[in-house]
Write a protein that holds these residues in place. Structure first.
Motif, PDB file in Angstrom:
ATOM      1  N   MET A 174       0.817  -1.217   0.000  1.00 58.74           N
ATOM      2  CA  MET A 174       0.000   0.000   0.000  1.00 58.74           C
ATOM      3  C   MET A 174       0.849   1.264   0.000  1.00 58.74           C
ATOM      4  SD  MET A 174      -3.440  -0.480   2.255  1.00 58.74           S
ATOM      5  CE  MET A 174      -2.822  -1.462   3.594  1.00 58.74           C
ATOM      6  N   GLY A 175       2.158   1.138   0.034  1.00 64.46           N
ATOM      7  CA  GLY A 175       3.046   2.291   0.089  1.00 64.46           C
ATOM      8  C   GLY A 175       2.749   3.386  -0.913  1.00 64.46           C
ATOM      9  N   PRO A 176       2.540   3.076  -2.182  1.00 62.75           N
ATOM     10  CA  PRO A 176       2.315   4.120  -3.184  1.00 62.75           C
ATOM     11  C   PRO A 176       1.049   4.963  -2.954  1.00 62.75           C
ATOM     12  CG  PRO A 176       2.851   2.026  -4.249  1.00 62.75           C
ATOM     13  CD  PRO A 176       2.663   1.739  -2.792  1.00 62.75           C
ATOM     14  N   PHE A 177       0.149   4.512  -2.088  1.00 59.71           N
ATOM     15  CA  PHE A 177      -1.103   5.240  -1.879  1.00 59.71           C
ATOM     16  C   PHE A 177      -0.981   6.360  -0.845  1.00 59.71           C
ATOM     17  CE2 PHE A 177      -2.427   1.347  -3.866  1.00 59.71           C
ATOM     18  CZ  PHE A 177      -3.396   1.778  -4.754  1.00 59.71           C
ATOM     19  N   ASN A 178       0.112   6.372  -0.112  1.00 57.88           N
ATOM     20  CA  ASN A 178       0.340   7.406   0.907  1.00 57.88           C
ATOM     21  C   ASN A 178      -0.759   7.462   1.956  1.00 57.88           C
ATOM     22  OD1 ASN A 178       2.845   8.345  -0.133  1.00 57.88           O
ATOM     23  ND2 ASN A 178       1.697   9.333  -1.774  1.00 57.88           N
ATOM     24  N   HIS A 179      -1.379   6.331   2.246  1.00 59.19           N
ATOM     25  CA  HIS A 179      -2.327   6.256   3.354  1.00 59.19           C
ATOM     26  C   HIS A 179      -1.534   6.077   4.650  1.00 59.19           C
ATOM     27  CE1 HIS A 179      -5.644   6.024   0.617  1.00 59.19           C
ATOM     28  NE2 HIS A 179      -5.468   4.765   0.268  1.00 59.19           N
ATOM     29  N   GLN A 180      -2.122   6.490   5.763  1.00 63.50           N
ATOM     30  CA  GLN A 180      -1.541   6.162   7.062  1.00 63.50           C
ATOM     31  C   GLN A 180      -1.975   4.740   7.382  1.00 63.50           C
ATOM     32  OE1 GLN A 180      -2.491   8.660  10.489  1.00 63.50           O
ATOM     33  NE2 GLN A 180      -2.383   6.832  11.780  1.00 63.50           N
ATOM     34  N   ILE A 181      -1.011   3.859   7.601  1.00 61.97           N
ATOM     35  CA  ILE A 181      -1.314   2.450   7.826  1.00 61.97           C
ATOM     36  C   ILE A 181      -0.760   2.029   9.182  1.00 61.97           C
ATOM     37  CG2 ILE A 181      -1.062   0.098   6.961  1.00 61.97           C
ATOM     38  CD1 ILE A 181      -0.378   1.606   4.204  1.00 61.97           C
ATOM     39  N   ASP A 182      -1.634   1.515  10.024  1.00 61.50           N
ATOM     40  CA  ASP A 182      -1.225   0.992  11.323  1.00 61.50           C
ATOM     41  C   ASP A 182      -1.491  -0.499  11.341  1.00 61.50           C
ATOM     42  OD1 ASP A 182      -0.607   3.584  12.270  1.00 61.50           O
ATOM     43  OD2 ASP A 182      -2.690   3.896  12.880  1.00 61.50           O
ATOM     44  N   MET A 183      -0.596  -1.232  12.012  1.00 60.45           N
ATOM     45  CA  MET A 183      -0.780  -2.674  12.185  1.00 60.45           C
ATOM     46  C   MET A 183      -0.858  -2.970  13.672  1.00 60.45           C
ATOM     47  SD  MET A 183       1.638  -4.548   9.315  1.00 60.45           S
ATOM     48  CE  MET A 183       1.636  -6.065  10.211  1.00 60.45           C
ATOM     49  N   MET A 184      -1.822  -3.799  14.036  1.00 60.33           N
ATOM     50  CA  MET A 184      -1.970  -4.206  15.432  1.00 60.33           C
ATOM     51  C   MET A 184      -2.391  -5.662  15.500  1.00 60.33           C
ATOM     52  SD  MET A 184      -4.041  -0.973  17.093  1.00 60.33           S
ATOM     53  CE  MET A 184      -3.877  -1.583  18.775  1.00 60.33           C
ATOM     54  N   GLU A 185      -1.903  -6.345  16.531  1.00 59.52           N
ATOM     55  CA  GLU A 185      -2.359  -7.711  16.763  1.00 59.52           C
ATOM     56  C   GLU A 185      -3.697  -7.659  17.491  1.00 59.52           C
ATOM     57  OE1 GLU A 185       0.370 -10.809  17.940  1.00 59.52           O
ATOM     58  OE2 GLU A 185       2.035  -9.402  17.639  1.00 59.52           O
ATOM     59  N   ILE A 186      -4.647  -8.435  17.023  1.00 62.81           N
ATOM     60  CA  ILE A 186      -5.999  -8.424  17.568  1.00 62.81           C
ATOM     61  C   ILE A 186      -5.998  -8.671  19.074  1.00 62.81           C
ATOM     62  CG2 ILE A 186      -8.173  -9.734  17.586  1.00 62.81           C
ATOM     63  CD1 ILE A 186      -7.930  -9.897  14.512  1.00 62.81           C
ATOM     64  N   GLU A 187      -5.123  -9.547  19.549  1.00 61.55           N
ATOM     65  CA  GLU A 187      -5.152  -9.871  20.972  1.00 61.55           C
ATOM     66  C   GLU A 187      -4.757  -8.684  21.852  1.00 61.55           C
ATOM     67  OE1 GLU A 187      -2.354 -12.910  22.310  1.00 61.55           O
ATOM     68  OE2 GLU A 187      -1.172 -12.527  20.509  1.00 61.55           O
ATOM     69  N   HIS A 188      -4.178  -7.639  21.268  1.00 58.74           N
ATOM     70  CA  HIS A 188      -3.790  -6.443  22.020  1.00 58.74           C
ATOM     71  C   HIS A 188      -4.721  -5.266  21.733  1.00 58.74           C
ATOM     72  CE1 HIS A 188      -0.248  -8.614  23.158  1.00 58.74           C
ATOM     73  NE2 HIS A 188       0.158  -8.710  21.914  1.00 58.74           N
ATOM     74  N   MET A 189      -5.896  -5.541  21.184  1.00 59.13           N
ATOM     75  CA  MET A 189      -6.809  -4.481  20.765  1.00 59.13           C
ATOM     76  C   MET A 189      -8.151  -4.577  21.486  1.00 59.13           C
ATOM     77  SD  MET A 189      -6.478  -4.597  16.609  1.00 59.13           S
ATOM     78  CE  MET A 189      -7.664  -3.269  16.407  1.00 59.13           C
ATOM     79  N   GLU A 190      -8.842  -3.460  21.494  1.00 53.22           N
ATOM     80  CA  GLU A 190     -10.260  -3.410  21.821  1.00 53.22           C
ATOM     81  C   GLU A 190     -10.967  -3.069  20.505  1.00 53.22           C
ATOM     82  OE1 GLU A 190     -11.424  -4.158  24.782  1.00 53.22           O
ATOM     83  OE2 GLU A 190      -9.397  -4.361  25.600  1.00 53.22           O
ATOM     84  N   VAL A 191     -12.196  -3.491  20.336  1.00 50.62           N
ATOM     85  CA  VAL A 191     -12.883  -3.236  19.068  1.00 50.62           C
ATOM     86  C   VAL A 191     -12.997  -1.740  18.778  1.00 50.62           C
ATOM     87  CG1 VAL A 191     -14.124  -5.425  18.923  1.00 50.62           C
ATOM     88  CG2 VAL A 191     -15.160  -3.491  20.132  1.00 50.62           C
ATOM     89  N   GLU A 192     -13.093  -0.924  19.817  1.00 53.25           N
ATOM     90  CA  GLU A 192     -13.201   0.526  19.617  1.00 53.25           C
ATOM     91  C   GLU A 192     -11.974   1.111  18.929  1.00 53.25           C
ATOM     92  OE1 GLU A 192     -15.843  -0.909  22.685  1.00 53.25           O
ATOM     93  OE2 GLU A 192     -13.660  -0.996  22.621  1.00 53.25           O
ATOM     94  N   ASP A 193     -10.858   0.381  18.968  1.00 51.16           N
ATOM     95  CA  ASP A 193      -9.645   0.840  18.279  1.00 51.16           C
ATOM     96  C   ASP A 193      -9.857   0.966  16.773  1.00 51.16           C
ATOM     97  OD1 ASP A 193      -8.302   0.853  20.727  1.00 51.16           O
ATOM     98  OD2 ASP A 193      -7.423  -1.140  20.418  1.00 51.16           O
ATOM     99  N   LEU A 194     -10.884   0.321  16.230  1.00 51.10           N
ATOM    100  CA  LEU A 194     -11.167   0.381  14.791  1.00 51.10           C
ATOM    101  C   LEU A 194     -11.823   1.703  14.380  1.00 51.10           C
ATOM    102  CD1 LEU A 194     -12.721  -3.181  14.224  1.00 51.10           C
ATOM    103  CD2 LEU A 194     -10.343  -2.476  13.833  1.00 51.10           C
TER     104      LEU A 194
END
Length: 149
Positions: free
Chosen positions: A26-46
């Motif tokens: 996705m690099g060429p699109f210049n979007h801000q991209i974050d990666m997270m492991e689901i086990e360290h997330m709350e659904v509100e993080d979406l």
């Protein structure tokens, strides 16, 4: 610039490899991209994201991995109207329900009113051939091109 999250669960590293390839592609699109492991997330993080990519391996005969079960259930508390989403995952064709976690997460996102803009990407183990890598790149390029702010 759109904000995209890649939320994933990976036990053997296969799904994480797919997630890394998707992020890199996705690099060429210049979007801000974050990666997270689901086990360290709350659904509100979406919620702050314009685009949501969820990745999960499939456990056993089509089950969700243990570390995604609470997240999967808690998704029902969200209204994802206006969020564009897609699902990817790894699996093993030796099992009768190949990459069933992809279908489960896709259906759950639909229940939350997310706009599924790509068919789920299902990869056996890890993308290790040029054709499989191309399929992953095509999946995410199509996804990224449909995300606007």
């Amino acid at each position: 610039m759109a904000k995209i999250i890649i939320a994933f669960a990976s036990m053997s590293g296969n799904t994480e490899e797919i997630a890394d390839l998707l992020k890199e592609s996705m690099g060429p699109f210049n979007h801000q991209i974050d990666m997270m492991e689901i086990e360290h997330m709350e659904v509100e993080d979406l919620l702050p994201y314009d685009g949501i990519l969820i990745g999960s391996y499939t456990w056993g005969d089509g089950d969700l991995p243990y570390e995604t079960e609470d997240f999967y259930e808690d998704l029902l508390t969200l209204d994802l109207t206006g969020k564009r989403a897609a699902v990817f995952g790894s699996g093993d064709r030796a099992y009768p329900k190949f990459c069933a976690a992809v279908d489960l997460f896709e259906d759950r996102l639909k229940e939350c009113n997310a706009d599924i803009i790509q068919n789920g990407l299902k990869v056996e183990f890890t993308p290790d051939t040029p054709a499989e890598i191309d399929r992953c790149v095509d999946f995410v390029v199509s996804f990224a091109s449909q995300i606007e702010v």
